[in-house]
Scaffold this active site. Structure first.
Site: not given
Ligand code: G6Q
Length: 543
Positions: A355, A386, A501
């Site tokens: 990410e 394995h 999202k």
């Molecule tokens: C991490 C990302 C992503 C995020 C999740 C949850 O660095 O931004 O993985 O953590 O989408 O987001 P919230 O904590 O805002 O629910």
């Protein structure tokens, strides 16, 4: 005045780009004569000893990498030319390192080292930040000292779940008696059904964790969990706590028994040492274990500011990764802990690395003419031997491996079988694999021949306790940031996640409208074509 004249931005914007750096040219030429690890006399005990760096309770053995002294000197020169320690200093001092110059971008700090800067030698030097962090830790301490629940239901996803989950799987020997935990990340309704079966809600605390306080999966799971409590007449507020940023929709004491804050300046995937991990560790192991965990991370933070790559373990690990990726052209990396306790750790690092560094534009928004973050994958050994180790030994692609191991077991409950303990067997296998990958095994039968010359690094600790775990986590957090600094990309945003999202909201709008018999033709921020296709797809599925 253009913003890149802000002095702190200099190491990010005014240093030679990765592809133009003088040391990149040197490394390109050196890689043609990179040592062949399979040649007799290359891998020697002296090499392994001299190519070991130590710090913060960990040893990093890089003698199984295809490097020699001239290559290491050029890697140091690359780090210096790109001023990556200067970039790290900017991160530590709370500058908004999450930026793309000249384009709309997040412009946020990524000051996760502040979450563990509560010990004697300060690394962050910001009294206001320190105060915020210490106040939250104090809140955690007093809340959990009075806790009478025995089960925790932890609801959160991505950065709000992967790291803490990985860490708590690794800390099982340190759980307080009778404490149990269930994790809910996915919006898959079956995951919730499984979690709700067999837990006594009267004795359950629910921690809802979301930095933004708006993530759909988390909100959906929270709503269903609250419903489960209310259905049996339990007031949900008394059982629910929130972990979120100030002023999000979840920062609401009318709905939660307590709200713990993380802050805008802590990225989701870098939030494990904040109250995000703090809630879990404090519940399951007690606050003292949380403090020990923080102290290990803080020790590694201090090493991340050293200029010499032999002392700066995260920078060394990052440079070796860049060497494999950009010069030896290896597209994936396997992270293989020889410790079942770390069975979720690679999944967390996969997020942290992919990410952060799965990007193809630089700090100026230009497409980069080189490869960036590799694909990260892996599973614990010896199990992995394995399964996918066949490909590591004889496959057509070369995969560098990062092995993680410990001299002692966690529980120290071992057993001698055929003259050796299980821990002996575990660690012997780790070294045997690293050695076999490097030197190979000659056989006239081509099917039984192992060419060798396959690189790996070994990260070794004495015993996997809370402090060592904190240090290991910070090692990787800084490795990720250093790679981004070397490539000149922004490791701290996640537009690909945001797109997911947005798409989810859009498609649900379509489904909601269909369910209620109305078409919704409101504006589509992700672009008409994408929504049209989504619309057709949902129609095809008969939704
Ligand atoms: C991490 C990302 C992503 C995020 C999740 C949850 O660095 O931004 O993985 O953590 O989408 O987001 P919230 O904590 O805002 O629910």
């Amino acid at each position: 005045m253009p913003s890149y004249q802000e002095p702190w931005k200099k190491p990010f914007l005014s240093t030679p780009r990765f592809s133009d750096a003088k040391s990149t040219r040197t490394l390109e030429s050196l890689c043609k004569q990179a040592p062949d690890l399979s040649k007799p006399g290359v891998i020697t005990p002296e090499r392994i000893v001299s190519m070991t760096s130590r710090g913060a309770g960990l040893s990093l053995l890089y003698g199984f990498q295809r490097v020699d002294q001239p290559i290491l000197t050029a890697l140091q020169a690359l780090a210096d030319e790109r001023e990556v320690v200067g970039q790290m200093q900017a991160l530590f001092s709370g500058k908004p390192v999450n930026f793309i110059e000249g384009f709309d971008s997040e412009q946020r700090a990524a000051i996760h080292p502040a979450t563990r800067d509560i010990f004697e030698q300060e690394v962050v030097h910001d009294p206001a930040v320190r105060q915020l962090v210490e106040a939250e830790i104090q809140k955690l301490r007093s809340f959990f000292s009075e806790n009478t629940f025995d089960t925790l239901l932890f609801i959160g996803i991505g950065g709000s779940e992967l790291g803490p989950h990985a860490i708590l799987e690794a800390l099982k020997p340190y759980y307080l008696p009778s404490k149990k935990v269930h994790y809910l990340a996915n919006v898959d309704p079956d995951e919730m059904s499984v979690a709700l079966r067999g837990i006594d809600l009267t004795r359950t605390l629910v921690a809802v964790v979301s930095k933004s306080g708006t993530t759909l999966e988390t909100a959906t799971n929270e709503a269903r969990a609250r419903h489960a409590f209310e259905q049996i007449g339990l007031p949900s507020k008394a059982h629910f706590i929130a972990v979120t940023c100030p002023q999000t929709p979840m920062d609401d004491l009318t709905r939660y028994a307590a709200v713990f804050h993380l802050f805008d300046f802590i990225g989701g995937r870098f939030s494990t040492t904040s109250v995000v991990g703090g809630v879990l560790i404090s519940f399951l192991c007690g606050s003292n274990t949380f403090i020990e965990f923080l102290s290990g991370a803080n020790e590694m933070d201090r090493l991340a500011l050293r200029m010499d790559i032999r002392e700066n373990l995260p920078l060394l690990l990052a440079l070796l990764a860049v060497w494999n990726r950009n010069f030896l052209k290896l597209p994936t990396t396997a992270i293989v802990p020889y410790s079942s306790a770390l069975h979720r750790f690679t999944a967390h690092l996969q997020q942290c690395e992919m990410e952060s560094n799965g990007k193809c534009v630089d700090r100026f928004g230009h497409l980069v003419p080189f490869s960036t973050g590799p694909i990260i994958w892996g599973e614990p050994g010896t199990n992995a031997q394995h399964s996918f180790f066949q490909l590591l030994h004889q496959g057509s692609d070369i995969v560098p491996v990062e092995f993680i191991g410990f001299k002692e077991s966690q529980f120290k409950e071992d057993f001698l079988f055929k003259g050796t303990s299980s821990q002996d067997k575990l660690i012997a296998n780790l070294f045997a694999q690293a050695l076999a990958l490097a030197i190979g095994h000659i056989n006239e039968n081509p099917n039984k021949n192992f060419a060798g010359n396959r690189p790996s690094t070994i990260i070794l600790g004495k015993r996997l306790d809370a402090k060592t775990l904190g240090s290991l986590l910070a090692l990787y957090e800084h490795k990720v940031a250093f790679q981004g600094f070397l490539w000149g990309i922004n490791s701290f945003d996640q537009e690909g996640v945001q797109l997911g999202k947005l798409l989810a909201e859009q498609i649900l709008k379509v489904i909601r409208a269909r369910r209620s018999g109305q078409e919704d033709t409101t504006a589509n921020p992700v672009g008409g074509r994408l929504l049209d296709i989504l619309d057709d797809v949902t129609a095809l599925r008969g939704l």
